[in-house]
Scaffold this motif. Structure first.
Motif, PDB file in Angstrom:
ATOM      1  N   GLN A  75       0.347  -8.676  12.225  1.00  0.00           N
ATOM      2  CA  GLN A  75      -0.217  -9.015  10.866  1.00  0.00           C
ATOM      3  C   GLN A  75      -1.574  -9.031  10.956  1.00  0.00           C
ATOM      4  OE1 GLN A  75       1.565 -12.923  10.486  1.00  0.00           O
ATOM      5  NE2 GLN A  75       3.494 -12.144  10.295  1.00  0.00           N
ATOM      6  N   SER A  76      -2.523  -8.949  11.913  1.00  0.00           N
ATOM      7  CA  SER A  76      -3.939  -8.718  11.891  1.00  0.00           C
ATOM      8  C   SER A  76      -4.652  -7.558  11.052  1.00  0.00           C
ATOM      9  CB  SER A  76      -4.590  -8.932  13.156  1.00  0.00           C
ATOM     10  OG  SER A  76      -4.133  -7.622  13.834  1.00  0.00           O
ATOM     11  N   ASN A  77      -3.878  -6.599  10.974  1.00  0.00           N
ATOM     12  CA  ASN A  77      -4.296  -5.391  10.432  1.00  0.00           C
ATOM     13  C   ASN A  77      -4.208  -5.704   8.942  1.00  0.00           C
ATOM     14  OD1 ASN A  77      -5.223  -3.760  12.565  1.00  0.00           O
ATOM     15  ND2 ASN A  77      -3.099  -2.715  12.493  1.00  0.00           N
ATOM     16  N   LYS A  78      -3.453  -6.417   8.506  1.00  0.00           N
ATOM     17  CA  LYS A  78      -3.540  -6.726   7.063  1.00  0.00           C
ATOM     18  C   LYS A  78      -4.847  -7.610   6.612  1.00  0.00           C
ATOM     19  CE  LYS A  78       1.410  -6.870   6.332  1.00  0.00           C
ATOM     20  NZ  LYS A  78       2.545  -7.908   6.428  1.00  0.00           N
ATOM     21  N   LYS A  79      -5.403  -8.696   7.499  1.00  0.00           N
ATOM     22  CA  LYS A  79      -6.438  -9.420   7.173  1.00  0.00           C
ATOM     23  C   LYS A  79      -7.683  -8.421   7.422  1.00  0.00           C
ATOM     24  CE  LYS A  79      -4.511 -13.410   9.421  1.00  0.00           C
ATOM     25  NZ  LYS A  79      -4.512 -14.575  10.415  1.00  0.00           N
ATOM     26  N   LEU A  80      -7.580  -7.396   8.135  1.00  0.00           N
ATOM     27  CA  LEU A  80      -8.804  -6.382   8.380  1.00  0.00           C
ATOM     28  C   LEU A  80      -9.006  -5.586   6.888  1.00  0.00           C
ATOM     29  CD1 LEU A  80     -10.940  -5.240  10.181  1.00  0.00           C
ATOM     30  CD2 LEU A  80      -9.215  -3.787  10.849  1.00  0.00           C
ATOM     31  N   LEU A  81      -7.762  -5.199   6.435  1.00  0.00           N
ATOM     32  CA  LEU A  81      -7.877  -4.258   5.341  1.00  0.00           C
ATOM     33  C   LEU A  81      -8.163  -4.960   3.965  1.00  0.00           C
ATOM     34  CD1 LEU A  81      -5.187  -1.456   6.375  1.00  0.00           C
ATOM     35  CD2 LEU A  81      -7.659  -1.421   6.322  1.00  0.00           C
ATOM     36  N   VAL A  82      -7.927  -6.248   4.049  1.00  0.00           N
ATOM     37  CA  VAL A  82      -8.014  -7.029   2.694  1.00  0.00           C
ATOM     38  C   VAL A  82      -9.350  -6.874   2.056  1.00  0.00           C
ATOM     39  CG1 VAL A  82      -7.794  -9.281   1.493  1.00  0.00           C
ATOM     40  CG2 VAL A  82      -5.789  -8.374   2.772  1.00  0.00           C
ATOM     41  N   PRO A  83     -10.315  -7.367   2.879  1.00  0.00           N
ATOM     42  CA  PRO A  83     -11.721  -7.313   2.616  1.00  0.00           C
ATOM     43  C   PRO A  83     -12.284  -5.822   2.111  1.00  0.00           C
ATOM     44  CG  PRO A  83     -11.551  -8.571   4.687  1.00  0.00           C
ATOM     45  CD  PRO A  83     -10.297  -8.185   4.359  1.00  0.00           C
ATOM     46  N   PHE A  84     -11.697  -4.641   2.748  1.00  0.00           N
ATOM     47  CA  PHE A  84     -12.065  -3.482   2.728  1.00  0.00           C
ATOM     48  C   PHE A  84     -11.576  -3.104   1.339  1.00  0.00           C
ATOM     49  CE2 PHE A  84     -11.030   1.111   2.497  1.00  0.00           C
ATOM     50  CZ  PHE A  84     -12.472   1.634   2.933  1.00  0.00           C
ATOM     51  N   PHE A  85     -10.314  -3.369   0.737  1.00  0.00           N
ATOM     52  CA  PHE A  85     -10.005  -2.879  -0.228  1.00  0.00           C
ATOM     53  C   PHE A  85     -10.256  -3.809  -1.242  1.00  0.00           C
ATOM     54  CE2 PHE A  85      -6.425  -0.805   2.285  1.00  0.00           C
ATOM     55  CZ  PHE A  85      -6.896   0.522   1.798  1.00  0.00           C
ATOM     56  N   THR A  86     -10.695  -4.900  -1.033  1.00  0.00           N
ATOM     57  CA  THR A  86     -11.374  -5.893  -2.170  1.00  0.00           C
ATOM     58  C   THR A  86     -12.688  -5.215  -2.556  1.00  0.00           C
ATOM     59  OG1 THR A  86     -10.351  -7.770  -1.217  1.00  0.00           O
ATOM     60  CG2 THR A  86     -12.130  -8.271  -2.741  1.00  0.00           C
ATOM     61  N   LEU A  87     -13.667  -4.993  -1.576  1.00  0.00           N
ATOM     62  CA  LEU A  87     -14.708  -4.330  -1.753  1.00  0.00           C
ATOM     63  C   LEU A  87     -14.633  -3.288  -2.592  1.00  0.00           C
ATOM     64  CD1 LEU A  87     -16.689  -4.716   1.428  1.00  0.00           C
ATOM     65  CD2 LEU A  87     -17.163  -5.817  -0.687  1.00  0.00           C
ATOM     66  N   LEU A  88     -13.645  -2.301  -2.139  1.00  0.00           N
ATOM     67  CA  LEU A  88     -13.198  -0.980  -3.062  1.00  0.00           C
ATOM     68  C   LEU A  88     -12.848  -1.331  -4.313  1.00  0.00           C
ATOM     69  CD1 LEU A  88     -13.144   2.225  -2.784  1.00  0.00           C
ATOM     70  CD2 LEU A  88     -10.844   1.940  -2.020  1.00  0.00           C
ATOM     71  N   ALA A  89     -12.285  -2.257  -4.538  1.00  0.00           N
ATOM     72  CA  ALA A  89     -11.767  -2.517  -6.120  1.00  0.00           C
ATOM     73  C   ALA A  89     -12.984  -2.946  -6.770  1.00  0.00           C
ATOM     74  CB  ALA A  89     -10.727  -3.650  -5.916  1.00  0.00           C
ATOM     75  N   PHE A  90     -13.837  -3.562  -6.367  1.00  0.00           N
ATOM     76  CA  PHE A  90     -15.298  -4.211  -6.950  1.00  0.00           C
ATOM     77  C   PHE A  90     -16.172  -2.926  -7.271  1.00  0.00           C
ATOM     78  CE2 PHE A  90     -14.694  -8.597  -5.633  1.00  0.00           C
ATOM     79  CZ  PHE A  90     -15.166  -9.231  -6.604  1.00  0.00           C
ATOM     80  N   ILE A  91     -16.247  -1.910  -6.286  1.00  0.00           N
ATOM     81  CA  ILE A  91     -16.718  -0.771  -6.705  1.00  0.00           C
ATOM     82  C   ILE A  91     -16.345  -0.063  -7.821  1.00  0.00           C
ATOM     83  CG2 ILE A  91     -17.502   1.539  -5.753  1.00  0.00           C
ATOM     84  CD1 ILE A  91     -18.125   0.229  -3.011  1.00  0.00           C
ATOM     85  N   ILE A  92     -14.959   0.243  -7.774  1.00  0.00           N
ATOM     86  CA  ILE A  92     -14.229   0.849  -8.680  1.00  0.00           C
ATOM     87  C   ILE A  92     -14.304   0.224 -10.092  1.00  0.00           C
ATOM     88  CG2 ILE A  92     -11.902   1.617  -9.661  1.00  0.00           C
ATOM     89  CD1 ILE A  92     -11.338   2.401  -6.625  1.00  0.00           C
TER      90      ILE A  92
END
Length: 141
Positions: free
Chosen positions: A118-135
Motif C-alpha cells: 500500500q506504500s506506493n499509493k502514498k508515494l504517488l498521491v503527492p506526485f499526482f497532486t502536484l501534477l494536478a496543480f500544474i495542469i
C-alpha cells in the motif's frame, strides 16, 4: 511510514527484486524527488505569474530579451536541464545521501508485506497532486 522511507525503500526493493544491485534505487529515488521539487517550484512561479501582474510583466520581459526566437522545446531544455541538475545535486547531498538511503531502506524493509504493497499509493498521491496543480494553474495562465 515516512515519505522518504517509502520513496527510497520501494525503489531499493523493486530493483533488488529484478536481480540487480538495489543501491541503484538511490538514483531513481533522487531523480523522482528532484522532479517533485521542480514541479513545486513551477507551481510557485505559475501562481506568482497569475497573482501578480508586475511579476508576469517582468518574467515576460526576461524571456523576450534573453530567449527571443527559441522554440518552447529548446527553451524548456535550456532552462530545465541545469535546474534539474542543480536540484539533483542538492537532493543527493542532503536527503538522498548514502547514509540516509541505507537508513530509509532498512526501516522500509522492516515493515510487513501488506504495508509495503500500500506504500506506493502514498508515494504517488503527492506526485499526482502536484501534477494536478500544474495542469490546473496552466488553465489560468
Amino acid at each position: 511510514m515516512q515519505f522518504f522511507e517509502i520513496l527510497y525503500g520501494s525503489q531499493f526493493e523493486e530493483i533488488k527484486n529484478m536481480g540487480k544491485d538495489g543501491t541503484k534505487g538511490r538514483l531513481n529515488a533522487n531523480l523522482f524527488l528532484s522532479v517533485m521539487i521542480m514541479m513545486l517550484i513551477c507551481i510557485l512561479f505559475m501562481a506568482a505569474d497569475i497573482l501578480s501582474n508586475s511579476f508576469s510583466n517582468e518574467m515576460s520581459g526576461i524571456y523576450s530579451r534573453n530567449f527571443d526566437g527559441l522554440s518552447g522545446r529548446s527553451l524548456g531544455k535550456i532552462i530545465a536541464i541545469p535546474f534539474i541538475g542543480i536540484t539533483y545535486l542538492i537532493v543527493s547531498r542532503t536527503v538522498g545521501n548514502e547514509t540516509n538511503f541505507k537508513r530509509y531502506t532498512e526501516n522500509y524493509m522492516q515493515y510487513p508485506e501488506d504495508v509495503k504493497k500500500q506504500s506506493n499509493k502514498k508515494l504517488l498521491v503527492p506526485f499526482f497532486t502536484l501534477l494536478a496543480f500544474i495542469i490546473g494553474l496552466a488553465f489560468f495562465m
